[in-house]
Design a protein around this motif. Sequence first.
Motif, PDB file in Angstrom:
ATOM      1  N   GLN A  97     -16.227  -0.089  -3.139  1.00  6.71           N
ATOM      2  CA  GLN A  97     -15.327  -0.966  -2.039  1.00  6.71           C
ATOM      3  C   GLN A  97     -14.399   0.207  -1.307  1.00  6.71           C
ATOM      4  O   GLN A  97     -14.075   1.036  -1.662  1.00  6.71           O
ATOM      5  N   HIS A  99     -11.295   1.296   0.935  1.00 11.58           N
ATOM      6  CA  HIS A  99      -9.763   0.659   1.022  1.00 11.58           C
ATOM      7  C   HIS A  99      -8.867   1.344   1.898  1.00 11.58           C
ATOM      8  O   HIS A  99      -9.314   2.376   2.272  1.00 11.58           O
ATOM      9  N   GLU A 108      -8.179  -4.009   0.468  1.00 10.68           N
ATOM     10  CA  GLU A 108      -9.421  -3.666   0.598  1.00 10.68           C
ATOM     11  C   GLU A 108      -9.886  -4.152   2.185  1.00 10.68           C
ATOM     12  O   GLU A 108      -9.548  -4.941   2.955  1.00 10.68           O
TER      13      GLU A 108
END
Length: 123
Positions: A97, A99, A108
Amino acid sequence: MQVSYPNPNTISVNGRSLEFPQSIEDTVELADRVLVLLNVSDFDDDDPLVGQNVVAIGAEGQVLWRIEPTGGKRRNRHGDMVPVAYFNLWKDTETGQVHVAIPDVILELNPEDGTVANGRYVR
């Protein structure tokens, strides 16, 4: 993709260069794009794009999107209200992910369209 940084304001993707008025503070290289965090200190105090200081660069060196605005405001050194900027960009090595962060909040980032979600307060 072949990515290089010929100077602090320029990114070259697959031989095509793109120069920004601001220096490049950080990047996240993905399979089909590079996410670029532009240095907030290099923006003019009244530049509305300071709150959208993350851009995605495609495999052909084109800008794909600019991150959605933070929506926050702060006072600059002249006392004027200006957009809050993103100040960090990274990819989680465990989850994959991406960020970004604004003061006290980690978000996010969707690398496909520049939207942010799932804010988490931190101190």
